[in-house]
Write an enzyme that holds these catalytic residues in place. Structure first.
Site, PDB file in Angstrom:
ATOM      1  N   SER A   1       0.912  -1.163   0.009  1.00  0.00           N
ATOM      2  CA  SER A   1      -0.084  -0.056   0.008  1.00  0.00           C
ATOM      3  C   SER A   1       0.674   1.251   0.081  1.00  0.00           C
ATOM      4  O   SER A   1       1.704   1.248  -0.897  1.00  0.00           O
ATOM      5  CB  SER A   1      -1.012  -0.160   1.096  1.00  0.00           C
ATOM      6  OG  SER A   1      -1.955   0.831   1.108  1.00  0.00           O
TER       7      SER A   1
ATOM      8  N   ASP B   1      -8.729  -6.819  -4.226  1.00  0.00           N
ATOM      9  CA  ASP B   1      -8.308  -5.462  -3.662  1.00  0.00           C
ATOM     10  C   ASP B   1      -9.028  -4.119  -4.603  1.00  0.00           C
ATOM     11  O   ASP B   1      -8.808  -4.432  -5.753  1.00  0.00           O
ATOM     12  CB  ASP B   1      -6.936  -5.249  -3.816  1.00  0.00           C
ATOM     13  CG  ASP B   1      -6.585  -3.964  -3.040  1.00  0.00           C
ATOM     14  OD1 ASP B   1      -7.382  -3.054  -3.001  1.00  0.00           O
ATOM     15  OD2 ASP B   1      -5.366  -3.999  -3.095  1.00  0.00           O
TER      16      ASP B   1
ATOM     17  N   HIS C   1      -8.148  -4.999  -0.103  1.00  0.00           N
ATOM     18  CA  HIS C   1      -6.733  -4.437   0.205  1.00  0.00           C
ATOM     19  C   HIS C   1      -6.011  -5.230   1.404  1.00  0.00           C
ATOM     20  O   HIS C   1      -4.677  -5.249   1.137  1.00  0.00           O
ATOM     21  CB  HIS C   1      -7.005  -3.291   0.272  1.00  0.00           C
ATOM     22  CG  HIS C   1      -5.834  -2.331   0.288  1.00  0.00           C
ATOM     23  ND1 HIS C   1      -4.859  -2.372  -0.703  1.00  0.00           N
ATOM     24  CD2 HIS C   1      -5.345  -1.574   1.323  1.00  0.00           C
ATOM     25  CE1 HIS C   1      -3.918  -1.464  -0.501  1.00  0.00           C
ATOM     26  NE2 HIS C   1      -4.228  -0.949   0.723  1.00  0.00           N
TER      27      HIS C   1
END
Lengths: 208, 388
Positions: B162, B327, B360
């Site tokens: 991320s 995600d 995610h």
């Protein structure tokens, strides 16, 4: 179809050996359906070739990563759109053409992305195939080992069919190599290619 | 470090009991906003042992709400291991038998590194809203100063998911000769308008909380807990896939019939409220603002005529890019943008798309295919050092 092992007795499978001789040293290549990365690894070590493999199977991708081969997880049918026009010297497609949804469109894409395409496929005109069809059965051969109901091959063709497609699309055949079931060349194949070649290898260019 | 753990208490593949260290960087750091920090502290944890030529160091970059405590436990009776414990340890993908792993709390964080909840030496007050807004480039510079302090000239690899993956990309572009491998996980080349929109709502929730007091809430002995909680609740929606939420919470009422009020009636409400409340206890509202702004500002192509390809041509590292099928916050399509640009820039890259369920948050999960490809990639990185 499970492609034959890329290594035979520790050396490169004969059809892959032919392909690697065709590829000029130092070129940039894209190997579609690169498996465990044997060809790319071989080309990197012996011909200073740089490139990437496309592979959909996670275990094979992992095997590429483990040997330091660049591999991108994507499908041949839609993975090519991410690559720029003429961004590779060669795009290689071994033993997969007949399993694609639209081989003609795939070849067009391949010839957009690469200056040259190297394509191999099992010849459906081989005498063993013809004999088995004459006997009333779908053929089972070394190059076509799957039953009709579980084969991934949906667009089989003969050497003549393939060359007719190339002519119709004005793709130039730069090189051709036809191999028997032991993946070797021979006089009978030269005389009657559509009858005796079991595996066909082509290098194409799109000059249009 | 696992030597120090009491026998039979911690699993054999844990890094064991770890202690954070504070590294003081007594040099000025010029920031992208134009201001300069005269000095700063970074709190770090390290796992494994640095080899003689300092060639086996891995930098772990944390995401939005992460910190330096990535692996192991802080005491023998500590039940909650670090945020990436499933991935870091002896025999794990980031194998501490082979690598020296550095995990830090980023500048602007709230877990001990210099940030809004520490004292500004110039005023003697807590920084609060006076703490400068930061960029990912600023973090890379601060991390390079940390590397200098630790005697690490080149990272064998930098790894992050991320926002952490964005730091890794920036490292490869800004300091190409100091990073050999870049593992960019569940990231994006820059934020989409939708991503920024979610961050903006999170910030507005904090900024409009009456107890925020313009960021000086410490001096009023309050916390903008409602705003921070809302921000976190919103975040959690984006961390999970629709299917995962459906599976986990369903949409059945907790009671037999609707109560026609605003109490918790559905499982998902209870989950979000719990996540929000727990976050307020451990996180700082000013840090949340800084982190979301750093995300929004991230765009390495900006310095290179808006061309990611040109930006990535600066890089020398080999890349491993990983995305997760479920995600939607930073979807596989965003990772493929990175891969496409790396291929165009003629850089070495492998890309793995991991079949996943959660969304995610999957980058934190021990999904076998994910850990397999990351582990095999890093095993090769470790082998390179042995043969080099």
């Amino acid at each position: 179809m499970t492609p034959p092992s890329p290594l035979v007795d520790g050396s490169l499978r004969p059809d892959l050996a032919v392909i690697s001789e065709w590829i000029e040293p130092g070129s940039r290549i894209l190997d579609l359906g690169c498996g465990d990365g044997t060809l790319l690894d071989h080309l990197a070590r012996t011909r200073q070739v740089r490139g990437y493999g496309l592979e959909i199977d996670p275990d094979k991708l992992s095997a590429c990563v483990a040997r330091g081969v660049n591999a991108i997880q994507a499908d041949v049918d839609d993975g090519l759109k991410d690559f720029a026009t003429d961004s590779f010297d060669y795009v290689v497609l071994t033993q997969t053409l007949q399993a694609l949804v639209r081989p003609d469109l795939a070849l067009t894409e391949i010839l957009r992305v690469g200056r040259r395409a190297i394509v191999t496929f099992p010849n459906f005109g081989h005498w063993r195939v013809r004999t088995q069809l004459l006997m009333g059965h779908m053929p089972l051969t070394k190059s076509l080992p799957d039953q009709w109901y579980d084969t991934p091959n949906i667009h089989l063709c003969t050497v003549q069919d393939f060359e007719a497609l190339c002519t119709a699309r004005r793709w130039t055949c730069v090189r051709r190599s036809l191999l028997d079931r032991a993946l070797r060349q021979g006089k009978r194949i030269t005389a009657w290619p559509n009858l005796f070649a079991e595996v066909a290898l082509y290098m194409l260019e799109d000059d249009t | 470090m696992s030597d120090s753990s009491p026998p039979g208490v911690l699993p054999a593949d844990s890094v064991g009991v770890v202690e954070a260290r504070r590294i003081a960087i007594e040099q000025p750091l010029k920031l992208d906003c134009g201001r300069t920090l005269p000095r700063f502290d970074l709190v770090v944890e390290t796992y494994g042992r640095l080899n003689a030529d300092a060639s086996n160091a891995i930098l772990v970059c944390h995401a939005l709400s992460g910190d330096h405590h990535a692996a192991g436990v802080n005491s023998a009776d500590d039940r909650k291991p670090g945020w990436w414990d499933n991935c870091i340890g002896p025999g794990k993908p980031i194998d501490t038998r082979r690598f020296f792993v550095v995990s830090l709390n980023n500048l602007g964080g709230c877990r001990g590194s210099t940030g809004p909840n520490t004292f500004n030496p110039e005023t003697g007050r807590l920084w609060g809203p006076d703490f400068p807004l930061l960029t990912v480039r600023d973090w890379v510079r601060s991390q390079a100063m940390l590397a200098d302090a630790l005697g690490i000239r080149v990272w064998a690899a930098a790894i992050g998911g991320s926002l952490g993956g964005m730091q890794v990309m920036q490292w490869a572009i800004d300091l190409p000769d100091r990073i050999r491998h870049a593992c960019v996980i569940a990231a994006a080349p820059k934020l989409s308008a939708q991503n920024i929109a979610f961050n903006e709502i999170a910030r507005q929730a904090i900024l409009s909380d009456p107890e925020f007091h313009g960021g000086r809430f410490y001096e009023h002995n309050v916390v903008p807990s409602r705003g921070l909680k809302l921000a976190r609740m919103l975040g959690h929606i984006t961390y999970l896939s629709d299917a995962a939420m459906r599976r986990r919470f369903g949409s059945e009422l907790k009671l037999a019939a609707p109560s026609f009020n605003f109490d918790v009636e559905f499982e998902v409400e209870s989950y979000l409220r719990h996540q929000g409340s727990a976050f307020v206890d451990r996180f700082d509202a000013n840090t949340y603002l800084i982190m979301t702004k750093a995300l929004d500002y991230f765009d390495p192509s900006r310095d290179y005529g808006d061309s990611l390809v040109t930006a990535l041509r600066q890089a020398r590292a080999r890349f491993l890019v990983i995305a997760f099928s479920s995600d939607w916050r930073f979807s596989p399509a965003r990772s493929r943008e990175i891969v496409k640009s790396l291929v165009e820039a003629d850089r070495d890259v492998s890309y793995a798309l991991i079949e996943s369920q959660l969304g995610h948050d999957d980058f934190l999960m021990p999904i076998p295919a994910y850990h397999d490809v990351l582990g095999r990639y890093l095993a090769r990185v470790a082998d390179e050092q042995v043969s080099a």
